[in-house]
Design a protein around this motif. Structure first.
Motif, mmCIF file in Angstrom:
data_model
loop_
_atom_site.group_PDB
_atom_site.id
_atom_site.type_symbol
_atom_site.label_atom_id
_atom_site.label_comp_id
_atom_site.label_asym_id
_atom_site.label_seq_id
_atom_site.Cartn_x
_atom_site.Cartn_y
_atom_site.Cartn_z
ATOM 1 N N VAL A 59 1.652 17.555 -18.234
ATOM 2 C CA VAL A 59 1.953 17.824 -19.640
ATOM 3 C C VAL A 59 1.866 19.326 -19.846
ATOM 4 C CG1 VAL A 59 1.124 17.609 -22.004
ATOM 5 C CG2 VAL A 59 1.132 15.610 -20.528
ATOM 6 N N ALA A 60 2.867 19.873 -20.516
ATOM 7 C CA ALA A 60 2.813 21.277 -20.926
ATOM 8 C C ALA A 60 2.580 21.316 -22.428
ATOM 9 C CB ALA A 60 4.107 21.999 -20.569
ATOM 10 N N THR A 61 1.546 22.036 -22.841
ATOM 11 C CA THR A 61 1.249 22.226 -24.259
ATOM 12 C C THR A 61 1.214 23.723 -24.533
ATOM 13 O OG1 THR A 61 -1.162 22.467 -24.135
ATOM 14 C CG2 THR A 61 -0.280 20.200 -24.082
ATOM 15 N N PRO A 62 1.164 24.120 -25.803
ATOM 16 C CA PRO A 62 1.118 25.555 -26.087
ATOM 17 C C PRO A 62 -0.049 26.285 -25.427
ATOM 18 C CG PRO A 62 1.713 24.349 -28.054
ATOM 19 C CD PRO A 62 1.356 23.319 -27.021
ATOM 20 N N SER A 63 -1.171 25.592 -25.179
ATOM 21 C CA SER A 63 -2.326 26.286 -24.618
ATOM 22 C C SER A 63 -2.460 26.154 -23.109
ATOM 23 C CB SER A 63 -3.623 25.796 -25.287
ATOM 24 O OG SER A 63 -3.874 24.451 -24.955
ATOM 25 N N GLY A 64 -1.619 25.356 -22.474
ATOM 26 C CA GLY A 64 -1.735 25.238 -21.032
ATOM 27 C C GLY A 64 -1.096 23.995 -20.475
ATOM 28 N N VAL A 65 -1.457 23.691 -19.224
ATOM 29 C CA VAL A 65 -0.875 22.566 -18.495
ATOM 30 C C VAL A 65 -1.991 21.597 -18.103
ATOM 31 C CG1 VAL A 65 0.290 21.874 -16.363
ATOM 32 C CG2 VAL A 65 1.078 23.894 -17.626
ATOM 33 N N VAL A 66 -1.724 20.321 -18.259
ATOM 34 C CA VAL A 66 -2.643 19.280 -17.806
ATOM 35 C C VAL A 66 -1.909 18.503 -16.710
ATOM 36 C CG1 VAL A 66 -4.010 17.266 -18.440
ATOM 37 C CG2 VAL A 66 -3.681 19.114 -20.079
ATOM 38 N N ARG A 67 -2.561 18.347 -15.554
ATOM 39 C CA ARG A 67 -1.963 17.633 -14.435
ATOM 40 C C ARG A 67 -2.662 16.303 -14.193
ATOM 41 N NH1 ARG A 67 1.635 20.054 -11.424
ATOM 42 N NH2 ARG A 67 2.009 22.278 -11.687
ATOM 43 N N LEU A 122 6.395 17.465 -22.903
ATOM 44 C CA LEU A 122 6.096 18.605 -23.762
ATOM 45 C C LEU A 122 5.408 18.096 -25.029
ATOM 46 C CD1 LEU A 122 9.513 20.485 -23.455
ATOM 47 C CD2 LEU A 122 7.472 20.736 -22.024
ATOM 48 N N LEU A 123 4.187 18.565 -25.283
ATOM 49 C CA LEU A 123 3.388 18.062 -26.404
ATOM 50 C C LEU A 123 2.653 19.209 -27.093
ATOM 51 C CD1 LEU A 123 1.597 14.966 -24.781
ATOM 52 C CD2 LEU A 123 3.603 14.922 -26.274
ATOM 53 N N TYR A 124 2.126 18.906 -28.285
ATOM 54 C CA TYR A 124 1.142 19.779 -28.909
ATOM 55 C C TYR A 124 -0.218 19.519 -28.249
ATOM 56 C CZ TYR A 124 4.646 20.463 -32.568
ATOM 57 O OH TYR A 124 5.790 20.775 -33.247
ATOM 58 N N ASP A 125 -1.124 20.481 -28.376
ATOM 59 C CA ASP A 125 -2.420 20.375 -27.697
ATOM 60 C C ASP A 125 -3.155 19.080 -28.032
ATOM 61 O OD1 ASP A 125 -2.154 22.900 -26.472
ATOM 62 O OD2 ASP A 125 -2.941 23.915 -28.238
ATOM 63 N N ASP A 169 15.866 18.169 -10.477
ATOM 64 C CA ASP A 169 14.625 18.436 -9.760
ATOM 65 C C ASP A 169 13.402 18.248 -10.650
ATOM 66 O OD1 ASP A 169 15.939 19.451 -7.286
ATOM 67 O OD2 ASP A 169 16.646 20.992 -8.677
ATOM 68 N N ALA A 170 13.608 18.401 -11.947
ATOM 69 C CA ALA A 170 12.542 18.190 -12.924
ATOM 70 C C ALA A 170 13.160 17.584 -14.176
ATOM 71 C CB ALA A 170 11.833 19.498 -13.266
ATOM 72 N N VAL A 171 12.416 16.711 -14.834
ATOM 73 C CA VAL A 171 12.867 16.079 -16.065
ATOM 74 C C VAL A 171 11.813 16.334 -17.136
ATOM 75 C CG1 VAL A 171 13.522 13.938 -17.220
ATOM 76 C CG2 VAL A 171 14.134 14.291 -14.815
ATOM 77 N N LEU A 172 12.203 17.000 -18.213
ATOM 78 C CA LEU A 172 11.327 17.213 -19.361
ATOM 79 C C LEU A 172 11.496 16.037 -20.307
ATOM 80 C CD1 LEU A 172 11.909 21.014 -20.034
ATOM 81 C CD2 LEU A 172 10.180 19.919 -18.603
ATOM 82 N N LEU A 173 10.394 15.371 -20.607
ATOM 83 C CA LEU A 173 10.430 14.165 -21.418
ATOM 84 C C LEU A 173 9.840 14.425 -22.797
ATOM 85 C CD1 LEU A 173 8.951 11.733 -18.743
ATOM 86 C CD2 LEU A 173 11.354 11.901 -19.378
ATOM 87 N N PRO A 174 10.491 13.921 -23.848
ATOM 88 C CA PRO A 174 9.841 13.945 -25.156
ATOM 89 C C PRO A 174 8.761 12.867 -25.195
ATOM 90 C CG PRO A 174 11.902 12.756 -25.302
ATOM 91 C CD PRO A 174 11.800 13.261 -23.879
ATOM 92 N N GLY A 175 7.883 12.976 -26.131
ATOM 93 C CA GLY A 175 6.846 11.966 -26.279
ATOM 94 C C GLY A 175 5.983 12.287 -27.473
ATOM 95 N N LEU A 176 5.058 11.397 -27.748
ATOM 96 C CA LEU A 176 4.099 11.604 -28.828
ATOM 97 C C LEU A 176 2.693 11.837 -28.296
ATOM 98 C CD1 LEU A 176 5.276 8.914 -31.396
ATOM 99 C CD2 LEU A 176 5.436 11.392 -31.636
#
Length: 207
Positions: free
Chosen positions: A197-205, A175-178, A133-140
């Motif tokens: 994107v989910a980062t330590p400080s929040g979510v960007v849509r 999942l990224l750093y801010d 239902d959801a896929v968490l992707l690595p990235g830079l």
């Protein structure tokens, strides 16, 4: 889950330059900064409705300087989610197996590639990801359009292409750093935009 350099195909000089810059910034992070970011990432990621409502989440085990996912994997499992983790195949494609907790991981050596932590349970086949239902992707990095910059190995390009062929439309979350949400990343025809994107400080849509 670290993607390794592609075995064939042209490389984008722009992408290679940006990757070097971002990887250098990750290497400069202290251990304390990484631990703090990993704890915060659990909170922001779990607040995503796409994860809260998901029965099955395809994720990955972070290695090296990647934003830490170990706590998040355990939190997803504790919330009753079925968590799938990748198994790297010789051709850089990904198989999948169910995460059964920290004791269900083993360090895997792949010739010429970074050592990874992979699930020890039965392999479900590369198509198992199409049931997520959801896929968490690595990235830079991800830019303002939702375009993702990966490590260049192509593993997740294959995952995204497999989802498209199957007509599957899971929520795609990176999942990224801010600092890794940037103005723009170089784009190629095979690149797919992500939803958030989910980062330590929040979510960007993204739209």
């Amino acid at each position: 889950m670290v993607e390794n350099p592609p075995e064939n195909g042209p490389r984008s000089p722009e992408k290679a330059s940006l990757r070097r810059e971002l990887l250098a910034a990750r290497r400069a992070l202290t251990d304390d900064a990484r631990r703090t970011a990993a704890r915060a990432l659990v909170r922001t990621a779990l607040a995503l409705p796409e994860l809260a409502d998901a029965a099955t989440v395809a994720a990955y085990v972070s290695v090296g300087g990647e934003p830490g996912t170990r706590d998040l994997l355990d939190a997803l499992r504790a919330a009753g989610k079925r968590v799938l983790l990748p198994l790297l195949l010789p051709d850089n494609d990904l198989d999948w197996a169910v995460y059964e907790g920290p004791d269900g991981l083993a360090e895997a050596a792949h010739p010429g590639k970074m050592r990874l932590w992979e699930p020890v349970g039965p392999a479900l086949g590369p198509d198992a990801v199409t049931g997520a239902d959801a896929v968490l992707l690595p990235g830079l990095a991800v830019d303002g359009r939702g375009m993702r910059l990966g490590r260049g190995g192509g593993s997740y390009d294959r995952v995204l292409a497999r989802l498209e062929r199957a007509g599957a439309h899971p929520a795609l979350v990176v999942l990224l750093y801010d600092e890794e949400v940037v103005a723009r990343v170089p784009e190629e025809p095979h690149d797919h935009p992500v939803r958030a994107v989910a980062t330590p400080s929040g979510v960007v849509r993204f739209g």
